[in-house]
Motif scaffolding. Structure first.
Motif, PDB file in Angstrom:
ATOM      1  N   ALA A  97       0.832  -1.203   0.000  1.00 25.55           N
ATOM      2  CA  ALA A  97       0.000   0.000   0.000  1.00 25.55           C
ATOM      3  C   ALA A  97       0.868   1.254   0.000  1.00 25.55           C
ATOM      4  O   ALA A  97       0.558   2.234  -0.691  1.00 25.55           O
ATOM      5  N   ALA A  98       1.956   1.244   0.744  1.00 28.73           N
ATOM      6  CA  ALA A  98       2.852   2.398   0.779  1.00 28.73           C
ATOM      7  C   ALA A  98       3.519   2.599  -0.578  1.00 28.73           C
ATOM      8  O   ALA A  98       3.675   3.733  -1.040  1.00 28.73           O
ATOM      9  N   ALA A  99       3.902   1.513  -1.239  1.00 27.95           N
ATOM     10  CA  ALA A  99       4.534   1.626  -2.557  1.00 27.95           C
ATOM     11  C   ALA A  99       3.538   2.147  -3.584  1.00 27.95           C
ATOM     12  O   ALA A  99       3.895   2.946  -4.451  1.00 27.95           O
ATOM     13  N   ALA A 100       2.294   1.723  -3.479  1.00 29.21           N
ATOM     14  CA  ALA A 100       1.276   2.191  -4.427  1.00 29.21           C
ATOM     15  C   ALA A 100       0.958   3.663  -4.213  1.00 29.21           C
ATOM     16  O   ALA A 100       0.699   4.388  -5.177  1.00 29.21           O
ATOM     17  N   SER A 101       0.983   4.117  -2.977  1.00 32.55           N
ATOM     18  CA  SER A 101       0.666   5.521  -2.723  1.00 32.55           C
ATOM     19  C   SER A 101       1.849   6.432  -3.035  1.00 32.55           C
ATOM     20  O   SER A 101       1.678   7.637  -3.156  1.00 32.55           O
ATOM     21  N   ALA A 102       3.054   5.895  -3.157  1.00 31.24           N
ATOM     22  CA  ALA A 102       4.231   6.700  -3.461  1.00 31.24           C
ATOM     23  C   ALA A 102       4.317   7.069  -4.940  1.00 31.24           C
ATOM     24  O   ALA A 102       5.049   7.983  -5.301  1.00 31.24           O
ATOM     25  N   VAL A 103       3.570   6.380  -5.802  1.00 28.58           N
ATOM     26  CA  VAL A 103       3.576   6.669  -7.234  1.00 28.58           C
ATOM     27  C   VAL A 103       2.754   7.929  -7.471  1.00 28.58           C
ATOM     28  O   VAL A 103       1.622   8.026  -7.026  1.00 28.58           O
TER      29      VAL A 103
END
Length: 69
Positions: A26-32
């Motif tokens: 979830a953190a990686a997806a929100s960093a995009v």
């Protein structure tokens, strides 16, 4: 976010490991940034469908030219 165990009896360590994976994803997806293309999924890569075989000319080559979109 709610996580529900629908089958089995996981230990607290197993739940913690599963939750850590979900939170990292979830953190990686929100960093995009918005509008930026995401990582290319290997299932949608056309090269996976084509493989290394290139159809050769011949009487049945039309049957091997199908390229799914």
């Amino acid at each position: 976010m709610t996580i529900k165990v629908v089958r089995g009896n996981p230990t607290p360590e197993e739940l913690a490991a599963a939750l850590a994976v979900v939170r990292v994803r979830a953190a990686a997806a929100s960093a995009v940034p918005p509008g930026a293309p995401g990582p290319r999924d290997s299932w949608s890569d056309p090269a996976r469908l084509a493989g290394r075989h290139v159809p050769q000319p011949g009487p049945t080559s039309w049957a091997r030219t199908y390229w799914p979109a």
